[in-house]
Design a protein around this motif. Sequence first.
Motif, short mmCIF file in Angstrom:
data_model
loop_
_atom_site.label_atom_id
_atom_site.label_comp_id
_atom_site.label_asym_id
_atom_site.label_seq_id
_atom_site.Cartn_x
_atom_site.Cartn_y
_atom_site.Cartn_z
N VAL A 10 -11.03 3.83 -8.34
CA VAL A 10 -10.48 3.03 -8.27
C VAL A 10 -8.64 3.33 -8.51
CG1 VAL A 10 -9.11 1.12 -10.18
CG2 VAL A 10 -11.50 1.58 -10.32
N SER A 11 -8.14 4.48 -8.93
CA SER A 11 -7.50 4.72 -8.04
C SER A 11 -6.87 5.62 -7.01
CB SER A 11 -6.47 6.61 -9.34
OG SER A 11 -6.12 5.61 -10.48
N ILE A 17 -4.98 1.23 -0.69
CA ILE A 17 -4.47 -0.36 0.12
C ILE A 17 -3.41 -0.55 1.25
CG2 ILE A 17 -3.88 -2.45 -0.56
CD1 ILE A 17 -4.97 -2.17 -3.11
N TYR A 18 -2.69 0.70 1.29
CA TYR A 18 -1.95 -0.18 2.61
C TYR A 18 -1.54 1.64 2.79
CZ TYR A 18 -0.83 -3.90 -0.77
OH TYR A 18 -0.09 -5.33 -0.87
N ARG A 19 -3.00 1.25 3.87
CA ARG A 19 -2.99 3.71 4.23
C ARG A 19 -1.52 4.06 4.80
NH1 ARG A 19 -7.96 4.09 4.11
NH2 ARG A 19 -9.77 2.92 4.90
N ALA A 20 -0.96 2.83 5.81
CA ALA A 20 0.79 3.88 6.23
C ALA A 20 0.98 4.50 4.95
CB ALA A 20 1.36 2.48 7.04
#
Length: 114
Positions: A10-11, A17-20
């Motif tokens: 999960v972490s 979530i925000y790849r950049a």
Amino acid sequence: MRLFKAVWRVSVEEFFIYRATSFFTFFLAAIFFVVELLAGHIFFAASGSVNGWDGQSYQLLIATVSSVVYLYNIFFIVGHENLSEDILEGNLDYTLIRPVSSYWFTSMAQIDVP
């Protein structure tokens, strides 16, 4: 062990979530580590010793400090942030009366990938 794997999964998903942002976090951490090692190489290039320290001792110190800081960030920083939120929101009683060790539950409920 399954609980630890689930928390880790999960972490990591939350981290990506925000790849950049994830890429820049990893890239900047690597850059700062390399800069610290290069600074040591520059410090000790002219002479083998600076104030009683040699280059190998400096690199060992930098590697140890970086490892300790990253391990602290991985396991405890999120728990400390959540603890202050629980105190302000009045949820601390619920956390403290759980049948598990409240310290370890609070500090390791989530893993932060620095």
